[in-house]
Design an enzyme around this catalytic site. Structure first.
Site, PDB file in Angstrom:
ATOM      1  N   ASN A 108     -10.273  -0.164   0.635  1.00  0.00           N
ATOM      2  CA  ASN A 108      -8.699  -0.103   0.323  1.00  0.00           C
ATOM      3  C   ASN A 108      -8.171  -0.566  -0.973  1.00  0.00           C
ATOM      4  O   ASN A 108      -8.295  -1.938  -1.314  1.00  0.00           O
ATOM      5  CB  ASN A 108      -8.298  -0.817   1.611  1.00  0.00           C
ATOM      6  CG  ASN A 108      -6.547  -0.631   1.544  1.00  0.00           C
ATOM      7  OD1 ASN A 108      -5.988  -0.384   0.629  1.00  0.00           O
ATOM      8  ND2 ASN A 108      -5.927  -1.467   2.675  1.00  0.00           N
ATOM      9  N   HIS A 125      -3.170   7.116   3.479  1.00  0.00           N
ATOM     10  CA  HIS A 125      -3.540   5.821   2.756  1.00  0.00           C
ATOM     11  C   HIS A 125      -5.030   5.607   3.467  1.00  0.00           C
ATOM     12  O   HIS A 125      -5.283   5.681   4.773  1.00  0.00           O
ATOM     13  CB  HIS A 125      -2.608   4.773   3.391  1.00  0.00           C
ATOM     14  CG  HIS A 125      -3.042   3.472   2.935  1.00  0.00           C
ATOM     15  ND1 HIS A 125      -3.493   3.049   1.704  1.00  0.00           N
ATOM     16  CD2 HIS A 125      -3.017   2.224   3.586  1.00  0.00           C
ATOM     17  CE1 HIS A 125      -3.926   1.767   1.467  1.00  0.00           C
ATOM     18  NE2 HIS A 125      -3.584   1.280   2.737  1.00  0.00           N
ATOM     19  N   CYS A 135       0.735  -1.191   0.087  1.00  0.00           N
ATOM     20  CA  CYS A 135       0.049  -0.076  -0.285  1.00  0.00           C
ATOM     21  C   CYS A 135       0.958   1.399  -0.033  1.00  0.00           C
ATOM     22  O   CYS A 135       0.329   2.462  -0.382  1.00  0.00           O
ATOM     23  CB  CYS A 135      -0.809   0.097   1.161  1.00  0.00           C
ATOM     24  SG  CYS A 135      -2.061  -1.481   1.089  1.00  0.00           S
TER      25      CYS A 135
HETATM   26  O1  UT7 Z   1      -3.601  -1.339   4.046  1.00  0.00           O
HETATM   27  C1  UT7 Z   1      -3.141  -2.481   4.922  1.00  0.00           C
HETATM   28  C2  UT7 Z   1      -4.250  -3.388   4.990  1.00  0.00           C
HETATM   29  N1  UT7 Z   1      -5.288  -3.240   6.022  1.00  0.00           N
HETATM   30  C3  UT7 Z   1      -5.232  -3.663   7.191  1.00  0.00           C
HETATM   31  O2  UT7 Z   1      -4.318  -4.531   7.524  1.00  0.00           O
HETATM   32  C4  UT7 Z   1      -6.484  -3.194   8.053  1.00  0.00           C
HETATM   33  C5  UT7 Z   1      -5.789  -3.053   9.367  1.00  0.00           C
HETATM   34  N2  UT7 Z   1      -7.000  -3.413  10.546  1.00  0.00           N
HETATM   35  C6  UT7 Z   1      -8.162  -2.945  10.464  1.00  0.00           C
HETATM   36  O3  UT7 Z   1      -8.563  -2.077   9.807  1.00  0.00           O
HETATM   37  C7  UT7 Z   1      -9.086  -3.570  11.670  1.00  0.00           C
HETATM   38  O4  UT7 Z   1      -8.197  -4.145  12.509  1.00  0.00           O
HETATM   39  C8  UT7 Z   1     -10.111  -4.406  11.068  1.00  0.00           C
HETATM   40  C9  UT7 Z   1     -11.378  -3.862  10.104  1.00  0.00           C
HETATM   41  C10 UT7 Z   1      -9.491  -5.370  10.106  1.00  0.00           C
HETATM   42  C11 UT7 Z   1     -10.982  -5.356  12.059  1.00  0.00           C
HETATM   43  O5  UT7 Z   1     -11.416  -4.430  12.982  1.00  0.00           O
HETATM   44  P1  UT7 Z   1     -11.303  -4.732  14.451  1.00  0.00           P
HETATM   45  O6  UT7 Z   1     -12.007  -3.792  15.014  1.00  0.00           O
HETATM   46  O7  UT7 Z   1      -9.845  -4.629  14.926  1.00  0.00           O
HETATM   47  O8  UT7 Z   1     -12.157  -6.009  14.783  1.00  0.00           O
HETATM   48  P2  UT7 Z   1     -11.580  -7.298  15.170  1.00  0.00           P
HETATM   49  O9  UT7 Z   1     -10.656  -8.062  14.557  1.00  0.00           O
HETATM   50  O10 UT7 Z   1     -11.040  -7.242  16.635  1.00  0.00           O
HETATM   51  O11 UT7 Z   1     -12.971  -8.125  15.166  1.00  0.00           O
HETATM   52  C12 UT7 Z   1     -13.980  -7.804  16.284  1.00  0.00           C
HETATM   53  C13 UT7 Z   1     -15.178  -8.664  15.899  1.00  0.00           C
HETATM   54  C14 UT7 Z   1     -14.640 -10.168  15.966  1.00  0.00           C
HETATM   55  O12 UT7 Z   1     -15.849 -11.122  16.578  1.00  0.00           O
HETATM   56  P3  UT7 Z   1     -15.582 -11.534  18.144  1.00  0.00           P
HETATM   57  O13 UT7 Z   1     -14.436 -12.358  18.190  1.00  0.00           O
HETATM   58  O14 UT7 Z   1     -15.484 -10.266  18.974  1.00  0.00           O
HETATM   59  O15 UT7 Z   1     -16.887 -12.313  18.358  1.00  0.00           O
HETATM   60  C15 UT7 Z   1     -14.688 -10.750  14.550  1.00  0.00           C
HETATM   61  O16 UT7 Z   1     -14.901 -12.051  14.178  1.00  0.00           O
HETATM   62  O17 UT7 Z   1     -15.758  -8.666  14.680  1.00  0.00           O
HETATM   63  C16 UT7 Z   1     -15.830  -9.622  13.710  1.00  0.00           C
HETATM   64  N3  UT7 Z   1     -15.631  -9.496  12.462  1.00  0.00           N
HETATM   65  C17 UT7 Z   1     -16.738  -9.162  11.440  1.00  0.00           C
HETATM   66  N4  UT7 Z   1     -18.034  -9.040  12.017  1.00  0.00           N
HETATM   67  C18 UT7 Z   1     -18.980  -8.850  11.029  1.00  0.00           C
HETATM   68  C19 UT7 Z   1     -14.666  -9.586  11.549  1.00  0.00           C
HETATM   69  N5  UT7 Z   1     -14.744  -9.183  10.524  1.00  0.00           N
HETATM   70  C20 UT7 Z   1     -16.014  -8.888  10.430  1.00  0.00           C
HETATM   71  C21 UT7 Z   1     -17.212  -8.604   9.384  1.00  0.00           C
HETATM   72  N6  UT7 Z   1     -18.436  -8.473   9.721  1.00  0.00           N
HETATM   73  N7  UT7 Z   1     -16.706  -8.378   8.121  1.00  0.00           N
END
Ligand code: UT7
Length: 360
Positions: A277, A247, A110
Protein backbone atom coordinates in the site's frame (compact mmCIF):
# COMPACT_ATOMS: atom_id res chain seq x y z
CA UNK A 1 -17.87 23.74 -22.29
CA UNK A 2 -14.49 22.50 -21.14
CA UNK A 3 -13.72 18.86 -20.28
CA UNK A 4 -10.82 17.64 -18.12
CA UNK A 5 -8.81 14.78 -19.61
CA UNK A 6 -5.81 12.85 -18.31
CA UNK A 7 -3.17 13.46 -20.98
CA UNK A 8 0.03 12.41 -19.20
CA UNK A 9 1.05 9.87 -16.58
CA UNK A 10 4.27 8.80 -14.87
CA UNK A 11 5.54 6.90 -11.85
CA UNK A 12 8.69 6.59 -9.81
CA UNK A 13 9.35 3.59 -7.63
CA UNK A 14 12.56 3.25 -5.62
CA UNK A 15 14.82 0.35 -6.63
CA UNK A 16 15.23 -1.44 -3.27
CA UNK A 17 12.56 -4.12 -2.80
CA UNK A 18 11.67 -5.73 0.52
CA UNK A 19 10.11 -9.17 0.10
CA UNK A 20 7.84 -10.97 2.55
CA UNK A 21 10.69 -13.41 3.18
CA UNK A 22 12.97 -10.44 4.02
CA UNK A 23 10.41 -9.35 6.66
CA UNK A 24 10.29 -12.88 8.08
CA UNK A 25 14.03 -12.65 8.84
CA UNK A 26 13.35 -10.26 11.74
CA UNK A 27 9.65 -10.49 12.67
CA UNK A 28 7.17 -13.29 13.34
CA UNK A 29 5.45 -13.47 10.00
CA UNK A 30 5.40 -15.61 6.89
CA UNK A 31 5.19 -15.05 3.17
CA UNK A 32 2.05 -17.20 3.23
CA UNK A 33 0.27 -15.09 5.90
CA UNK A 34 1.03 -11.82 4.13
CA UNK A 35 0.06 -13.11 0.68
CA UNK A 36 -3.18 -14.75 1.73
CA UNK A 37 -4.32 -11.95 4.07
CA UNK A 38 -3.28 -8.98 1.92
CA UNK A 39 -2.15 -10.07 -1.57
CA UNK A 40 1.24 -8.39 -1.03
CA UNK A 41 4.48 -10.13 -2.13
CA UNK A 42 6.94 -7.24 -1.92
CA UNK A 43 7.18 -3.49 -1.45
CA UNK A 44 9.77 -0.77 -2.22
CA UNK A 45 11.82 1.08 0.37
CA UNK A 46 13.03 4.52 -0.63
CA UNK A 47 16.59 5.80 -0.22
CA UNK A 48 15.45 9.32 -1.20
CA UNK A 49 12.86 11.74 0.06
CA UNK A 50 9.24 11.87 -1.08
CA UNK A 51 9.73 15.00 -3.21
CA UNK A 52 12.47 13.30 -5.23
CA UNK A 53 10.18 10.40 -6.17
CA UNK A 54 7.40 12.93 -6.86
CA UNK A 55 9.65 14.99 -9.16
CA UNK A 56 10.70 11.97 -11.24
CA UNK A 57 7.05 10.83 -11.58
CA UNK A 58 6.12 14.41 -12.55
CA UNK A 59 8.79 14.58 -15.28
CA UNK A 60 7.48 11.34 -16.82
CA UNK A 61 3.89 12.63 -16.68
CA UNK A 62 4.85 15.93 -18.36
CA UNK A 63 6.75 14.08 -21.12
CA UNK A 64 3.79 11.72 -21.67
CA UNK A 65 1.52 14.77 -22.06
CA UNK A 66 4.07 16.41 -24.36
CA UNK A 67 4.16 19.59 -22.28
CA UNK A 68 6.78 21.55 -20.38
CA UNK A 69 6.61 22.31 -16.64
CA UNK A 70 6.39 26.03 -17.50
CA UNK A 71 2.96 25.44 -19.12
CA UNK A 72 1.33 24.25 -15.87
CA UNK A 73 -1.29 26.37 -14.11
CA UNK A 74 -1.21 24.44 -10.84
CA UNK A 75 0.54 21.61 -8.98
CA UNK A 76 -1.38 19.55 -6.41
CA UNK A 77 0.67 17.04 -4.45
CA UNK A 78 -1.18 14.49 -2.30
CA UNK A 79 0.94 13.12 0.52
CA UNK A 80 0.85 12.26 4.19
CA UNK A 81 4.63 11.81 4.28
CA UNK A 82 6.21 15.04 2.96
CA UNK A 83 9.96 15.63 3.45
CA UNK A 84 9.01 18.95 5.07
CA UNK A 85 5.71 20.29 6.35
CA UNK A 86 6.87 23.86 5.93
CA UNK A 87 7.28 24.57 3.10
CA UNK A 88 5.07 22.11 1.23
CA UNK A 89 6.82 19.75 -1.17
CA UNK A 90 4.71 20.67 -4.20
CA UNK A 91 7.06 23.68 -4.23
CA UNK A 92 10.11 21.36 -4.37
CA UNK A 93 8.63 19.58 -7.37
CA UNK A 94 7.80 22.96 -8.90
CA UNK A 95 11.44 24.04 -8.66
CA UNK A 96 12.60 20.69 -10.12
CA UNK A 97 10.35 20.91 -13.19
CA UNK A 98 10.66 24.64 -13.89
CA UNK A 99 7.02 25.52 -13.26
CA UNK A 100 5.77 29.02 -12.39
CA UNK A 101 2.32 28.49 -10.94
CA UNK A 102 0.42 27.78 -7.74
CA UNK A 103 1.57 24.70 -5.82
CA UNK A 104 0.24 23.04 -2.69
CA UNK A 105 0.13 19.73 -0.81
CA UNK A 106 -3.05 18.06 0.34
CA UNK A 107 -3.37 15.45 3.05
CA UNK A 108 -6.37 13.22 2.59
CA UNK A 109 -4.20 10.14 3.26
CA UNK A 110 -4.74 7.29 0.78
CA UNK A 111 -7.65 9.14 -0.88
CA UNK A 112 -5.49 12.24 -1.49
CA UNK A 113 -4.76 11.61 -5.16
CA UNK A 114 -8.47 11.28 -6.06
CA UNK A 115 -9.26 14.37 -3.95
CA UNK A 116 -6.62 16.19 -6.03
CA UNK A 117 -7.90 14.97 -9.41
CA UNK A 118 -11.48 15.83 -8.41
CA UNK A 119 -10.58 19.39 -7.38
CA UNK A 120 -8.40 19.86 -10.46
CA UNK A 121 -11.22 18.71 -12.75
CA UNK A 122 -13.58 21.29 -11.21
CA UNK A 123 -11.00 24.02 -11.74
CA UNK A 124 -10.54 23.03 -15.37
CA UNK A 125 -14.27 22.73 -16.06
CA UNK A 126 -14.87 26.15 -14.51
CA UNK A 127 -12.30 27.69 -16.86
CA UNK A 128 -9.99 28.68 -13.98
CA UNK A 129 -7.11 26.43 -15.14
CA UNK A 130 -6.01 24.62 -18.30
CA UNK A 131 -3.18 22.30 -17.27
CA UNK A 132 -2.82 20.83 -13.78
CA UNK A 133 -0.28 18.34 -12.47
CA UNK A 134 -1.58 16.03 -9.73
CA UNK A 135 0.88 13.82 -7.86
CA UNK A 136 0.47 11.14 -5.21
CA UNK A 137 3.78 10.48 -3.43
CA UNK A 138 4.58 8.71 -0.20
CA UNK A 139 7.50 7.51 1.87
CA UNK A 140 5.43 5.60 4.42
CA UNK A 141 8.41 3.50 5.52
CA UNK A 142 9.26 6.58 7.63
CA UNK A 143 6.19 5.91 9.82
CA UNK A 144 6.66 2.18 10.33
CA UNK A 145 7.45 0.57 13.67
CA UNK A 146 9.13 -2.59 12.34
CA UNK A 147 8.42 -4.47 15.57
CA UNK A 148 4.65 -4.28 14.80
CA UNK A 149 3.89 -6.94 12.25
CA UNK A 150 0.23 -5.90 11.89
CA UNK A 151 1.26 -2.64 10.16
CA UNK A 152 4.88 -3.08 9.05
CA UNK A 153 4.04 -5.60 6.34
CA UNK A 154 1.38 -3.45 4.67
CA UNK A 155 3.05 -0.33 3.33
CA UNK A 156 5.59 0.70 0.68
CA UNK A 157 7.12 3.81 -0.90
CA UNK A 158 6.53 5.30 -4.36
CA UNK A 159 5.03 8.09 -6.43
CA UNK A 160 2.76 8.56 -9.42
CA UNK A 161 1.52 11.62 -11.30
CA UNK A 162 -0.95 12.66 -13.98
CA UNK A 163 -1.47 15.76 -16.09
CA UNK A 164 -5.09 16.88 -16.39
CA UNK A 165 -5.79 19.18 -19.35
CA UNK A 166 -8.70 21.21 -20.62
CA UNK A 167 -10.20 19.96 -23.88
CA UNK A 168 -13.24 20.53 -26.11
CA UNK A 169 -13.58 16.76 -26.54
CA UNK A 170 -16.44 15.39 -24.38
CA UNK A 171 -15.30 12.89 -21.74
CA UNK A 172 -12.49 13.01 -19.20
CA UNK A 173 -13.56 13.34 -15.55
CA UNK A 174 -17.34 12.83 -15.55
CA UNK A 175 -17.87 13.29 -11.84
CA UNK A 176 -16.44 12.67 -8.38
CA UNK A 177 -17.58 12.31 -4.78
CA UNK A 178 -15.62 13.01 -1.60
CA UNK A 179 -16.50 12.01 1.93
CA UNK A 180 -15.04 11.71 5.41
CA UNK A 181 -16.14 9.56 8.34
CA UNK A 182 -14.72 11.28 11.44
CA UNK A 183 -15.96 8.48 13.71
CA UNK A 184 -13.10 6.46 12.22
CA UNK A 185 -10.40 9.03 13.02
CA UNK A 186 -8.76 6.91 15.69
CA UNK A 187 -8.75 3.56 13.96
CA UNK A 188 -6.08 4.58 11.43
CA UNK A 189 -3.63 7.20 12.63
CA UNK A 190 -0.14 8.43 13.35
CA UNK A 191 0.48 10.77 16.28
CA UNK A 192 2.97 12.85 14.28
CA UNK A 193 2.27 16.58 14.62
CA UNK A 194 2.25 19.49 17.01
CA UNK A 195 0.57 17.33 19.64
CA UNK A 196 3.91 15.47 20.05
CA UNK A 197 5.93 16.12 23.21
CA UNK A 198 9.07 17.51 21.60
CA UNK A 199 11.00 17.37 24.88
CA UNK A 200 10.50 13.71 25.66
CA UNK A 201 12.15 11.45 23.07
CA UNK A 202 10.94 8.30 24.83
CA UNK A 203 7.30 9.18 24.38
CA UNK A 204 7.68 10.06 20.69
CA UNK A 205 5.28 7.75 18.92
CA UNK A 206 4.52 8.48 15.33
CA UNK A 207 4.20 5.00 13.88
CA UNK A 208 0.97 4.05 12.12
CA UNK A 209 -1.73 2.58 14.39
CA UNK A 210 -4.47 0.53 12.72
CA UNK A 211 -7.51 -1.36 13.84
CA UNK A 212 -7.30 -3.47 10.71
CA UNK A 213 -10.65 -5.23 10.86
CA UNK A 214 -12.60 -2.04 11.55
CA UNK A 215 -10.85 -0.15 8.71
CA UNK A 216 -11.46 -3.16 6.46
CA UNK A 217 -15.25 -3.01 6.96
CA UNK A 218 -15.55 0.77 6.78
CA UNK A 219 -13.36 0.87 3.65
CA UNK A 220 -15.70 -1.44 1.75
CA UNK A 221 -18.75 0.50 2.90
CA UNK A 222 -17.16 3.93 2.20
CA UNK A 223 -15.81 3.10 -1.27
CA UNK A 224 -18.95 1.18 -2.24
CA UNK A 225 -21.43 3.88 -1.28
CA UNK A 226 -19.42 6.71 -2.90
CA UNK A 227 -18.91 4.68 -6.07
CA UNK A 228 -22.66 4.08 -6.34
CA UNK A 229 -23.29 7.76 -5.69
CA UNK A 230 -20.95 8.97 -8.44
CA UNK A 231 -22.46 6.44 -10.88
CA UNK A 232 -25.99 7.61 -10.00
CA UNK A 233 -25.06 11.27 -10.30
CA UNK A 234 -23.49 10.70 -13.71
CA UNK A 235 -26.39 8.52 -14.86
CA UNK A 236 -24.09 5.60 -15.65
CA UNK A 237 -24.97 2.00 -14.88
CA UNK A 238 -22.47 -0.29 -13.18
CA UNK A 239 -22.62 -2.55 -16.27
CA UNK A 240 -21.30 0.32 -18.37
CA UNK A 241 -18.11 0.56 -16.30
CA UNK A 242 -15.30 -1.03 -18.33
CA UNK A 243 -12.49 -0.88 -15.80
CA UNK A 244 -12.07 -0.24 -12.08
CA UNK A 245 -8.93 1.19 -10.45
CA UNK A 246 -9.37 0.80 -6.69
CA UNK A 247 -7.01 1.91 -3.94
CA UNK A 248 -4.54 -0.90 -3.24
CA UNK A 249 -4.68 -1.54 0.52
CA UNK A 250 -5.63 -5.20 0.60
CA UNK A 251 -6.61 -7.52 -2.25
CA UNK A 252 -9.39 -8.97 -0.06
CA UNK A 253 -10.90 -5.48 0.30
CA UNK A 254 -10.92 -5.14 -3.50
CA UNK A 255 -12.45 -8.62 -3.94
CA UNK A 256 -15.23 -7.91 -1.45
CA UNK A 257 -15.91 -4.44 -2.88
CA UNK A 258 -16.29 -5.61 -6.49
CA UNK A 259 -18.33 -8.65 -5.49
CA UNK A 260 -20.77 -6.48 -3.48
CA UNK A 261 -21.01 -4.02 -6.38
CA UNK A 262 -21.58 -6.94 -8.77
CA UNK A 263 -18.57 -5.99 -10.87
CA UNK A 264 -16.69 -8.93 -12.44
CA UNK A 265 -13.29 -9.31 -10.72
CA UNK A 266 -11.51 -9.23 -14.12
CA UNK A 267 -12.55 -5.58 -14.50
CA UNK A 268 -10.64 -4.54 -11.36
CA UNK A 269 -6.95 -3.67 -11.58
CA UNK A 270 -4.80 -5.17 -8.84
CA UNK A 271 -1.05 -4.57 -8.52
CA UNK A 272 -0.72 -4.65 -4.73
CA UNK A 273 1.47 -7.77 -4.96
CA UNK A 274 4.36 -5.67 -6.28
CA UNK A 275 4.13 -2.50 -4.19
CA UNK A 276 2.09 -3.01 -1.00
CA UNK A 277 0.00 0.00 0.00
CA UNK A 278 1.69 3.20 -1.20
CA UNK A 279 -1.21 5.34 0.10
CA UNK A 280 -1.83 8.39 -2.13
CA UNK A 281 0.47 6.89 -4.76
CA UNK A 282 -1.42 3.62 -5.34
CA UNK A 283 -3.89 4.95 -7.92
CA UNK A 284 -1.51 6.97 -10.13
CA UNK A 285 0.97 4.04 -10.08
CA UNK A 286 -1.92 1.72 -11.01
CA UNK A 287 -2.91 4.03 -13.91
CA UNK A 288 0.67 3.81 -15.27
CA UNK A 289 0.83 0.02 -14.91
CA UNK A 290 -2.65 -0.48 -16.39
CA UNK A 291 -1.69 1.64 -19.41
CA UNK A 292 1.60 -0.16 -19.97
CA UNK A 293 -0.19 -3.53 -19.71
CA UNK A 294 -2.82 -2.45 -22.27
CA UNK A 295 -5.61 -2.71 -19.67
CA UNK A 296 -6.76 0.89 -20.26
CA UNK A 297 -8.17 1.29 -23.74
CA UNK A 298 -9.42 4.29 -25.70
CA UNK A 299 -12.85 5.58 -24.65
CA UNK A 300 -13.22 3.25 -21.66
CA UNK A 301 -15.45 4.28 -18.75
CA UNK A 302 -13.27 3.96 -15.65
CA UNK A 303 -14.28 4.02 -11.99
CA UNK A 304 -11.62 4.74 -9.37
CA UNK A 305 -12.16 4.76 -5.60
CA UNK A 306 -10.09 5.08 -2.45
CA UNK A 307 -10.24 5.33 1.33
CA UNK A 308 -7.72 6.35 3.96
CA UNK A 309 -7.08 7.91 7.35
CA UNK A 310 -9.74 10.39 8.39
CA UNK A 311 -11.47 8.15 7.36
CA UNK A 312 -11.50 9.79 3.93
CA UNK A 313 -13.06 8.22 0.89
CA UNK A 314 -13.34 9.29 -2.74
CA UNK A 315 -14.79 7.97 -5.97
CA UNK A 316 -14.17 9.32 -9.46
CA UNK A 317 -15.68 8.38 -12.79
CA UNK A 318 -13.93 9.18 -16.03
CA UNK A 319 -14.10 8.46 -19.70
CA UNK A 320 -10.61 7.92 -21.06
CA UNK A 321 -9.72 9.75 -24.30
CA UNK A 322 -8.33 8.37 -27.56
CA UNK A 323 -4.64 8.25 -26.65
CA UNK A 324 -3.22 5.49 -24.43
CA UNK A 325 0.46 5.96 -25.33
CA UNK A 326 2.79 8.76 -24.19
CA UNK A 327 3.60 11.62 -26.56
CA UNK A 328 7.20 11.75 -25.35
CA UNK A 329 9.31 9.86 -22.85
CA UNK A 330 11.69 11.19 -20.20
CA UNK A 331 14.95 9.70 -18.96
CA UNK A 332 14.38 11.10 -15.44
CA UNK A 333 15.39 8.54 -12.80
CA UNK A 334 16.16 8.35 -9.10
CA UNK A 335 19.84 8.21 -8.12
CA UNK A 336 21.13 4.62 -7.79
CA UNK A 337 20.86 2.97 -4.37
CA UNK A 338 23.87 1.00 -3.12
CA UNK A 339 21.99 -0.70 -0.27
CA UNK A 340 19.47 -3.53 -0.08
CA UNK A 341 16.06 -2.76 1.39
CA UNK A 342 16.99 -4.72 4.52
CA UNK A 343 20.12 -2.58 4.89
CA UNK A 344 18.08 0.62 4.42
CA UNK A 345 15.65 -0.24 7.21
CA UNK A 346 18.16 -1.84 9.60
CA UNK A 347 18.69 1.23 11.84
CA UNK A 348 14.92 1.58 12.29
CA UNK A 349 14.45 -2.17 12.84
CA UNK A 350 17.16 -2.16 15.56
CA UNK A 351 15.70 0.98 17.16
CA UNK A 352 12.13 -0.34 17.38
CA UNK A 353 13.07 -3.84 18.56
CA UNK A 354 15.30 -2.35 21.30
CA UNK A 355 12.50 0.01 22.29
CA UNK A 356 10.00 -2.87 22.47
CA UNK A 357 12.48 -4.94 24.53
CA UNK A 358 13.11 -2.09 26.98
CA UNK A 359 9.36 -1.58 27.41
CA UNK A 360 8.87 -5.24 28.51
O1 UT7 B 1 -5.20 2.19 3.18
C1 UT7 B 1 -5.57 2.29 4.51
C2 UT7 B 1 -4.64 1.53 5.40
N1 UT7 B 1 -4.88 0.10 5.36
C3 UT7 B 1 -5.54 -0.52 6.33
O2 UT7 B 1 -6.00 0.09 7.26
C4 UT7 B 1 -5.66 -2.03 6.24
C5 UT7 B 1 -7.06 -2.54 6.48
N2 UT7 B 1 -7.04 -3.84 7.14
C6 UT7 B 1 -6.48 -4.94 6.60
O3 UT7 B 1 -5.99 -4.93 5.48
C7 UT7 B 1 -6.50 -6.24 7.42
O4 UT7 B 1 -7.37 -6.08 8.52
C8 UT7 B 1 -5.07 -6.63 7.93
C9 UT7 B 1 -4.21 -7.14 6.77
C10 UT7 B 1 -4.39 -5.44 8.59
C11 UT7 B 1 -5.16 -7.77 8.96
O5 UT7 B 1 -5.85 -8.88 8.38
P1 UT7 B 1 -7.00 -9.61 9.25
O6 UT7 B 1 -7.47 -10.74 8.44
O7 UT7 B 1 -8.00 -8.54 9.63
O8 UT7 B 1 -6.18 -10.16 10.48
P2 UT7 B 1 -6.40 -9.88 12.04
O9 UT7 B 1 -6.05 -8.49 12.38
O10 UT7 B 1 -7.75 -10.40 12.42
O11 UT7 B 1 -5.31 -10.84 12.68
C12 UT7 B 1 -5.40 -12.28 12.54
C13 UT7 B 1 -4.19 -12.89 13.20
C14 UT7 B 1 -3.91 -12.35 14.60
O12 UT7 B 1 -3.45 -13.42 15.41
P3 UT7 B 1 -4.47 -14.18 16.42
O13 UT7 B 1 -4.95 -13.09 17.36
O14 UT7 B 1 -5.55 -14.72 15.58
O15 UT7 B 1 -3.60 -15.19 17.05
C15 UT7 B 1 -2.74 -11.40 14.38
O16 UT7 B 1 -1.91 -11.26 15.50
O17 UT7 B 1 -3.02 -12.65 12.42
C16 UT7 B 1 -1.99 -12.11 13.27
N3 UT7 B 1 -1.13 -11.25 12.49
C17 UT7 B 1 -0.09 -11.69 11.77
N4 UT7 B 1 0.43 -12.92 11.61
C18 UT7 B 1 1.50 -13.04 10.80
C19 UT7 B 1 -1.25 -9.89 12.30
N5 UT7 B 1 -0.28 -9.46 11.48
C20 UT7 B 1 0.45 -10.55 11.14
C21 UT7 B 1 1.57 -10.75 10.31
N6 UT7 B 1 2.07 -12.00 10.17
N7 UT7 B 1 2.16 -9.73 9.64
Amino acid sequence: MQYAHITGWGKSVPPATLTNDDLATFMETTDEWIKTRTGISKRNISHVNTSEMASVAAKHALAAAGIDGSELDLIILATASPDTLIPNIASTVQANIGATCGAFDINAACSGFLYGVGLASSMIKSGQSKKILIIGAERLSFYLDWSRRETAVLFGDGAGAVVLEASDQPGGVLGYELNNDPEGRDILKSNFGTQMDRFDNDSLDFYIHINGQDVFKRAIHGMGSLSNKVLDNCGISIDDVDFVIPHQANERIIDTLVSRMKIPKEKAFVNIADYGNTSAATIPIAICDALSQGRIEANQTILSCAFGAGLTSAALLLKWGERTTPINTSDAALPPCDKTALELIKPAVDYFFNKAKNAE
